[in-house]
Design a protein around this motif. Sequence first.
Motif, mmCIF file in Angstrom:
data_model
loop_
_atom_site.group_PDB
_atom_site.id
_atom_site.type_symbol
_atom_site.label_atom_id
_atom_site.label_comp_id
_atom_site.label_asym_id
_atom_site.label_seq_id
_atom_site.Cartn_x
_atom_site.Cartn_y
_atom_site.Cartn_z
ATOM 1 N N PRO A 3 0.911 -1.034 -0.088
ATOM 2 C CA PRO A 3 -0.094 0.057 -0.067
ATOM 3 C C PRO A 3 0.948 1.255 0.211
ATOM 4 C CG PRO A 3 0.056 -1.009 2.320
ATOM 5 C CD PRO A 3 0.657 -1.853 1.052
ATOM 6 N N ASP A 4 0.351 2.303 -0.584
ATOM 7 C CA ASP A 4 0.842 3.728 -0.350
ATOM 8 C C ASP A 4 0.441 4.326 0.945
ATOM 9 O OD1 ASP A 4 2.024 3.606 -2.776
ATOM 10 O OD2 ASP A 4 0.251 4.203 -4.049
ATOM 11 N N ALA A 5 1.247 5.254 1.266
ATOM 12 C CA ALA A 5 0.676 6.207 2.401
ATOM 13 C C ALA A 5 -0.591 6.752 2.223
ATOM 14 C CB ALA A 5 1.793 7.188 2.653
ATOM 15 N N PRO A 6 -1.606 6.929 3.043
ATOM 16 C CA PRO A 6 -2.874 7.251 2.797
ATOM 17 C C PRO A 6 -2.570 8.765 2.254
ATOM 18 C CG PRO A 6 -2.846 6.063 4.887
ATOM 19 C CD PRO A 6 -1.433 6.328 4.417
ATOM 20 N N LYS A 7 -3.514 9.024 1.391
ATOM 21 C CA LYS A 7 -3.638 10.563 0.436
ATOM 22 C C LYS A 7 -4.749 11.292 1.181
ATOM 23 C CE LYS A 7 -1.512 8.892 -3.699
ATOM 24 N NZ LYS A 7 -1.643 8.701 -4.846
ATOM 25 N N ASP A 8 -4.260 12.723 1.398
ATOM 26 C CA ASP A 8 -5.324 13.776 1.635
ATOM 27 C C ASP A 8 -5.857 13.150 3.198
ATOM 28 O OD1 ASP A 8 -5.295 14.660 -0.892
ATOM 29 O OD2 ASP A 8 -6.924 13.230 -1.772
ATOM 30 N N PHE A 9 -4.951 12.713 4.038
ATOM 31 C CA PHE A 9 -5.602 12.383 5.323
ATOM 32 C C PHE A 9 -5.882 13.607 5.893
ATOM 33 C CE2 PHE A 9 -4.237 10.919 9.629
ATOM 34 C CZ PHE A 9 -5.330 10.491 9.896
ATOM 35 N N SER A 10 -6.892 14.152 6.653
ATOM 36 C CA SER A 10 -7.215 14.990 7.492
ATOM 37 C C SER A 10 -8.405 14.730 8.553
ATOM 38 C CB SER A 10 -7.516 16.278 6.705
ATOM 39 O OG SER A 10 -8.668 16.187 6.053
ATOM 40 N N CYS A 11 -8.441 15.549 9.781
ATOM 41 C CA CYS A 11 -9.502 15.295 10.562
ATOM 42 C C CYS A 11 -10.081 16.526 10.909
ATOM 43 C CB CYS A 11 -8.932 14.511 11.985
ATOM 44 S SG CYS A 11 -8.010 13.252 11.664
ATOM 45 N N GLN A 12 -11.491 16.611 11.371
ATOM 46 C CA GLN A 12 -12.190 17.876 11.315
ATOM 47 C C GLN A 12 -13.377 17.508 12.160
ATOM 48 O OE1 GLN A 12 -12.625 18.725 7.529
ATOM 49 N NE2 GLN A 12 -14.308 17.476 6.848
ATOM 50 N N THR A 13 -14.204 18.485 12.842
ATOM 51 C CA THR A 13 -15.560 18.197 13.572
ATOM 52 C C THR A 13 -16.434 19.401 12.951
ATOM 53 O OG1 THR A 13 -16.294 18.083 15.898
ATOM 54 C CG2 THR A 13 -14.533 19.985 15.486
ATOM 55 N N TRP A 23 -9.562 10.193 4.296
ATOM 56 C CA TRP A 23 -8.510 9.991 3.441
ATOM 57 C C TRP A 23 -9.112 9.355 1.982
ATOM 58 C CZ3 TRP A 23 -9.384 7.322 7.745
ATOM 59 C CH2 TRP A 23 -9.777 5.857 7.710
ATOM 60 N N THR A 24 -8.110 9.167 1.132
ATOM 61 C CA THR A 24 -8.206 8.727 -0.188
ATOM 62 C C THR A 24 -7.586 7.125 -0.237
ATOM 63 O OG1 THR A 24 -8.562 10.723 -1.193
ATOM 64 C CG2 THR A 24 -8.057 8.789 -2.675
ATOM 65 N N GLU A 25 -8.362 6.131 -0.664
ATOM 66 C CA GLU A 25 -7.772 4.869 -0.725
ATOM 67 C C GLU A 25 -7.044 4.710 -1.718
ATOM 68 O OE1 GLU A 25 -9.783 0.366 -0.151
ATOM 69 O OE2 GLU A 25 -10.992 1.881 -1.102
ATOM 70 N N LYS A 57 -16.174 5.767 -1.892
ATOM 71 C CA LYS A 57 -15.558 6.542 -2.842
ATOM 72 C C LYS A 57 -14.362 7.172 -1.896
ATOM 73 C CE LYS A 57 -18.966 7.592 -6.084
ATOM 74 N NZ LYS A 57 -19.958 8.607 -6.640
ATOM 75 N N GLN A 58 -14.685 7.338 -0.520
ATOM 76 C CA GLN A 58 -13.664 8.088 0.106
ATOM 77 C C GLN A 58 -13.648 7.283 1.420
ATOM 78 O OE1 GLN A 58 -14.299 12.053 1.553
ATOM 79 N NE2 GLN A 58 -11.813 12.260 1.034
ATOM 80 N N CYS A 59 -12.818 7.201 2.117
ATOM 81 C CA CYS A 59 -12.477 6.562 3.448
ATOM 82 C C CYS A 59 -12.841 7.311 4.623
ATOM 83 C CB CYS A 59 -11.305 5.594 3.964
ATOM 84 S SG CYS A 59 -11.076 4.238 2.441
ATOM 85 N N SER A 60 -13.684 6.925 5.549
ATOM 86 C CA SER A 60 -13.601 7.803 6.734
ATOM 87 C C SER A 60 -13.752 6.973 8.233
ATOM 88 C CB SER A 60 -15.143 8.715 6.720
ATOM 89 O OG SER A 60 -16.171 7.865 6.651
ATOM 90 N N THR A 74 -2.706 8.325 14.288
ATOM 91 C CA THR A 74 -2.110 7.555 13.331
ATOM 92 C C THR A 74 -2.949 6.730 12.546
ATOM 93 O OG1 THR A 74 -0.047 7.895 14.542
ATOM 94 C CG2 THR A 74 -0.136 6.425 12.944
ATOM 95 N N LEU A 75 -2.891 6.935 11.306
ATOM 96 C CA LEU A 75 -3.621 5.996 10.365
ATOM 97 C C LEU A 75 -2.643 5.187 9.801
ATOM 98 C CD1 LEU A 75 -6.141 5.118 8.773
ATOM 99 C CD2 LEU A 75 -5.673 6.959 6.996
ATOM 100 N N THR A 76 -2.942 3.782 10.094
ATOM 101 C CA THR A 76 -2.092 2.617 9.483
ATOM 102 C C THR A 76 -2.933 1.913 8.469
ATOM 103 O OG1 THR A 76 -0.934 2.403 11.607
ATOM 104 C CG2 THR A 76 -0.902 0.565 10.254
ATOM 105 N N VAL A 77 -2.070 1.796 7.264
ATOM 106 C CA VAL A 77 -2.750 0.825 6.329
ATOM 107 C C VAL A 77 -1.838 -0.306 5.870
ATOM 108 C CG1 VAL A 77 -1.861 2.424 4.480
ATOM 109 C CG2 VAL A 77 -3.619 0.906 3.970
#
Length: 586
Positions: A3-13, A23-25, A57-60, A74-77
């Motif tokens: 796997p590649d490192a997760p793309k567009d990884f961000s967190c919000q409320t 993030w994008t798979e 389409k997008q992971c959450s 930390t997000l681990t794939v």
Amino acid sequence: EPPDAPKDFSCQTQDMKRVTCTWTEGETYLYGQNLPRYTLSKTSSQKTALCKAICSKQCSCSWVIGQQWIWNVTLTVENPLGKKTATDVFAVNHRMYPTAPFQVWEDCTDTEITLHWNYENNEIELFCQTEVLQPDGKVELHNSSVVDSKRVTVRGLQPYTEYTARVRCGAARHFWRWSEWSQPLTTRTEEGTPSGKLDIWREITPVLGGRNVTLFWKQTPSFQANGKIISYKVIWEKIEDGSKPERISFSSVYNSTRIFIDNHSYRISIMAKNNVNFSLPSVLIISRATDNSRSIFSTKELKEGQVNGTDDGIFISWEPRSIYDSYIIDWCNFPRLQPCDLQWKRFGSNTSSAVISSAAFVPGVRYKFCIYGSVANRASLLEKKIGYLRELPPRLDPIVNKVDLTYNSVILSWDSYLTNESEPGFVRGYHVYVSPIEGNCNLKGSKKHILSDESELCKYTIENPEEKRYTVEHLMPNTKYKIVVKAFTGGGETPIVNFRYIDTPYNSNMLYFIFVLVIVPTLVAAICQWKMKWVKECCCPVIPSPSKSTVLSFKEFKIDSEKVLKINDCLTDVLAMDNDAEALKL
């Protein structure tokens, strides 16, 4: 692949209670139980997952934050071929992503719209932005000037115009990103007083005791109805004596009317009315009949100039005059009908040419254009033009009513060709076509013309449309010819179908020449042969007769009417004696 490192990884409320990371798979080309597995956890304790990832389409992945405001996650794939991680450190109040505003409504005036809305979390300070879609497609953004204000006023709008608006909001402190747009709201401003003036024009017809004036009006781009026009008002009054004005109103479905005025000067005003007020009046001055004779009664004195059509319309030019502040051109869209659908167009004082276009213009129809100069709302006719969008060939051929033949020429005469307004083009002249029945044509002074059947004609061009007579020369005697006369316009001529056939006579001069050179000498020779002896004695005697000698001009010596020569009157070269009886007698 690993796997590649997760793309567009961000967190919000969105509510300060729950955080959602997205993030994008990536693509690993592995399926089933080998699909990548995602684990979101605190960086300090990666063995405990905060939430279960959901991928479409997008992971959450989301979780309740409790009392903790600072997070390091930390997000681990990972899959059987490898593992990658991505981290995000944030303060929750710096990652506010509000929900979209809802329940949007409006208050309107003729030039303003005030938008109101609600949003779910009233505990968070927000400022909002409004997007307004203009009728021309342009988009304007308006920011609310007060934090936590749930309304915004948009000013400087057009009356009775439809606008579409929507709202979005963001955190007033520690702005992270805008919320989604609210549902669009379409609304119309209230009506206002019409702005600008109507464009008005007139057609004047002299009648017994005065004039019929047909008035026309239309809305131009500079005129803004600012509402729904419900009526028009026409007011006319004499200028000289200041008599009481006359007035009449019409429904909005009308754009013309006819009034009667006497021969005095009149001021005519036309206004449009909506549900709020009247527009400014458009004014037209009709001069006295005697002063306006050039404009009304003597239009036929102006010679009509010819104008040409172009790809875009009919090109018209005129001689500018410095005394006028504008020019008007009027014409009929349907000149063969009544009413003819009169149209007009205005031009500035610096304009001296224009291309007049109309969807009603068709080829083969003659249009008349009148050019007026206007100053202080008074119009005067300056020029008249006629022309076609595109000329077509003439409908009929000239009628040849007289043919005069000689052995080597033919004189053709035809009736005057009608060139009225029903013609599909301006007659520019005539073509005369000639050809012998047998063989090709090669007459001197002509040009070759090939027909569709490959036959060849001699062509003569007459460029004067007033010409009604033409002589074709250099023909052959005793020969049959076919001949035709065709009128042509700027659109050409109709195909050649019918010919007129002529036969040239024998050459009488040639017959006379042959008679003189052949017949007469032959006749004389025959007579001479018949009277040879008499001719010989008369013309060439063996012994010339003295009585016929011009030398013997004296009269005193004669014997039986014959002249006698005295010897001493001449000097002889030789003297001979003749012993015959006649000599002895003498």
